[in-house]
Enzyme design. Structure first.
Site, PDB file in Angstrom:
ATOM      1  N   HIS A 182      21.904 -21.807  21.044  1.00 12.58           N
ATOM      2  CA  HIS A 182      22.436 -22.026  19.706  1.00 12.58           C
ATOM      3  C   HIS A 182      21.581 -22.996  18.903  1.00 12.58           C
ATOM      4  CE1 HIS A 182      26.115 -20.117  21.373  1.00 12.58           C
ATOM      5  NE2 HIS A 182      25.856 -19.442  20.292  1.00 12.58           N
ATOM      6  N   CYS A 491      21.414  -6.329  12.785  1.00 11.23           N
ATOM      7  CA  CYS A 491      21.739  -7.678  12.308  1.00 11.23           C
ATOM      8  C   CYS A 491      21.526  -8.749  13.371  1.00 11.23           C
ATOM      9  CB  CYS A 491      23.177  -7.728  11.798  1.00 11.23           C
ATOM     10  SG  CYS A 491      24.404  -7.454  13.091  1.00 11.23           S
TER      11      CYS A 491
HETATM   12  C1  PEP Z   1      24.159  -9.748  18.172  1.00 10.18           C
HETATM   13  O1  PEP Z   1      24.682  -9.728  19.291  1.00 10.18           O
HETATM   14  O2  PEP Z   1      22.990  -9.391  17.937  1.00 10.18           O
HETATM   15  C2  PEP Z   1      24.921 -10.256  17.013  1.00 10.18           C
HETATM   16  C3  PEP Z   1      24.478 -10.122  15.790  1.00 10.18           C
HETATM   17  O3  PEP Z   1      26.086 -10.899  17.259  1.00 10.18           O
HETATM   18  P1  PEP Z   1      26.215 -12.395  17.841  1.00 10.18           P
HETATM   19  O4  PEP Z   1      24.834 -13.001  17.868  1.00 10.18           O
HETATM   20  O5  PEP Z   1      27.145 -13.115  16.907  1.00 10.18           O
HETATM   21  O6  PEP Z   1      26.786 -12.156  19.187  1.00 10.18           O
END
Ligand code: PEP
Ligand code: MG
Length: 531
Positions: A182, A491
């Protein structure tokens, strides 16, 4: 000593040069040891000072970052944590030695925990340990790091990261850490170059200057004048390219041969949109609604959710806004909602699985979304979909909430329901889902395809979104979207990784969603694509 070259993993792009600020080194205590009563008083004052510093920081952040800091303040307020240290002080130990020993034992326990959630919290405890030590040593934990420094250490906690003003040009060089952590995500969002996994740092003293290459994943400590000159030359060229890219931020993204690529935004909270011109994007491709559910305020009500969703639709001024329903669980536990003590939370009750298991919570979100949908072009997507029945079940619930609102005479609309493709099963069978659109979550899709967790540094090399297996699943999803005539976007963080732009567009993707800071760089990378 000559210059030292270290090779690690790129975690956040960009180049930086700056004085080195070492984290987590034990600065010798200036003051002489006092009697046990004085030592206990010094320890108490340092703990209170650390808690006050963190509380001040909470006011400046939101979402996950705030939750982490709240955990740290709660730990510092827990007498059980310092109990062992006070006992050692009573027996004659110095306050700093006693505190370090007590915290090191606690940290070792967290590091050895079976659950990743607790292992990840070890970095937060290291932060607390060093903050209190800094207080005992008369140093200010945050003042040591000025925004133009290269921060070096084993790992860096979010609170330490968030206390630094990265707009001044600094960077991060870590012996351990992971590109999918993170903190790495925060570094990318704030434009701070970061290299992780440099391994044990090979000297005892402290280097004075470092050159960080967040694109290549390398760091040079104490460079020779000629090395530094060449590096600064590259930085100047990169800055010029950035200025040129910024100038075209408001223009649509086109490949060299004129293919139009839609660039959408990823948003973690509405504050991310503050001061942004909506003209930089073609809409919002991912709103992570977890921020609404985190912290100590309890689960958010329908009106509170509606107000936030509406704010984003108003900002987008007619452009499509894709809001993802709650994706709790996995690396995002939410008190009172997710299951404590799951053996393997990434494979457990997370995302849509949890929403369907807690219909009373899911319904409130669906109602708020239907009410917001009258204020713009809203699309709703479901995280962690693995089988069509999950989407079918959610569709039935959405229909029911829409009908109920209408019957109550409340203004509402029924948004289209799409799915995130982030489980390999969904990518392989994408055609079988009656989704209104597909949005590929490359972060999870990569970790599940490569069996390499996104937050474990030791397997960072395997967690590669550019691996042919991951690209094949992306291509397969694009193909399914074409056959069914529905939009496919991506995304996950791979969308902002400009080393992958060519390969991603080669799969047939025409829509990418990235954090606001990555827009200019992505548009420049798209412009260089010739296929
Ligand atoms: C992903 O898993 O690529 C995503 C966009 O969701 P998160 O990073 O919030 O799990
Ligand atoms: Mg995901």
């Amino acid at each position: 000593m000559g210059e030292i070259h270290l090779i690690g993993h790129p975690a956040s792009p960009g180049l930086a040069v700056g004085p080195v600020a070492v984290l987590t080194h034990a600065a010798p205590r200036g003051a002489a040891k006092g009697d046990p009563v004085q030592e206990a008083a010094a320890l108490k004052a340092a703990i209170e000072k650390a808690a006050a510093e963190l509380a001040e920081l909470i006011a400046t952040v939101h979402g996950e970052a705030a939750e982490i800091l709240e955990f740290q303040v709660a730990m510092l307020g827990d007498d059980a944590l310092a109990e062992g240290a006070y006992e050692a002080v009573t027996a004659g130990a110095a306050a700093d030695e006693a505190w370090r020993a007590a915290l090191d034992a606690e940290i070792a326990g967290y590091r050895a925990a079976e659950e990743e959630y607790f292992r990840a919290r070890a970095a937060d405890l290291v932060d607390i340990r060093d903050r209190v030590l800094a207080g005992l040593n008369g140093a200010d934990a945050t003042a040591r790091i000025s925004g133009d420094s290269v921060v070096m250490g084993d790992d860096i906690s979010p609170s330490t990261f968030l206390a630094v003003d990265w707009a001044r040009g600094g960077a991060i060089a870590l012996a351990a850490g992971s590109p999918s952590s993170h903190v790495a995500m925060l570094a990318r969002a704030r434009g701070a170059p970061m290299v992780v996994g440099l391994g044990p740092l090979p000297w005892n003293g402290q280097p004075s200057l470092a050159l960080v290459d967040g694109d290549a994943g390398t760091v040079i400590f104490d460079p020779k004048p000629e090395t530094r000159r060449l590096f600064e030359h590259r930085m100047a060229a990169a800055n010029a390219a950035q200025i040129a890219a910024d100038a075209s931020r408001l223009k649509p993204a086109l490949t060299a041969n004129g293919r139009r690529i839609a660039v959408l935004l990823n948003v973690a909270a509405p504050e991310d949109l503050t001061g942004l011109d909506p003209a930089i994007c073609d809409g919002i491709g991912l709103v992570r609604t977890e921020f609404l559910f985190e912290g100590s305020r309890g689960l958010p009500g329908e009106d509170a959710q509606y107000a936030v969703y509406r704010r984003m639709l108003d900002w987008a001024a007619g452009r499509p806004v894709t809001i993802r329903t709650l994706d709790a669980g996995g690396d995002k536990p939410i008190a009172g909602l997710t299951i404590d003590g799951e053996r393997n939370p990434f494979l457990g009750l997370r995302g849509i699985r949890l929403s369907l298991a807690r219909p009373e919570v899911f319904r409130v979100q669906l109602r708020a979304l239907c009410r917001a949908a009258v204020h713009g072009t809203l699309k709703v997507m479901l995280p962690m979909i693995a089988v069509p029945s999950e989407l079918e079940h959610a569709n039935v619930m959405l229909d029911a909430e829409f009908a109920a609102l209408k019957a109550e005479g409340i203004a509402c609309a029924r948004p289209p329901l799409g799915i995130m493709v982030e489980v390999p099963a969904a990518a392989l069978c994408a055609e079988n889902f009656g989704a209104a659109f597909y949005s590929i979550g490359s972060n999870d899709l990569t970790q599940y395809t490569m069996a390499a967790a996104r937050d474990i540094g030791a397997v960072a090399d395997l967690n590669d979104a550019g691996h042919p297996a991951v690209l094949a699943l992306i291509a397969r999803t694009v193909e399914a979207g074409c056959k069914r005539g529905v939009e496919v976007s991506l995304c996950g963080d791979a969308a902002a990784d400009t080393r992958l732009t060519n390969a991603l567009l080669a799969t047939g993707l025409t829509t990418l969603s990235v954090s606001p800071i990555a827009v200019a760089r992505l548009k420049a990378a798209v412009a260089a694509v010739t296929t």
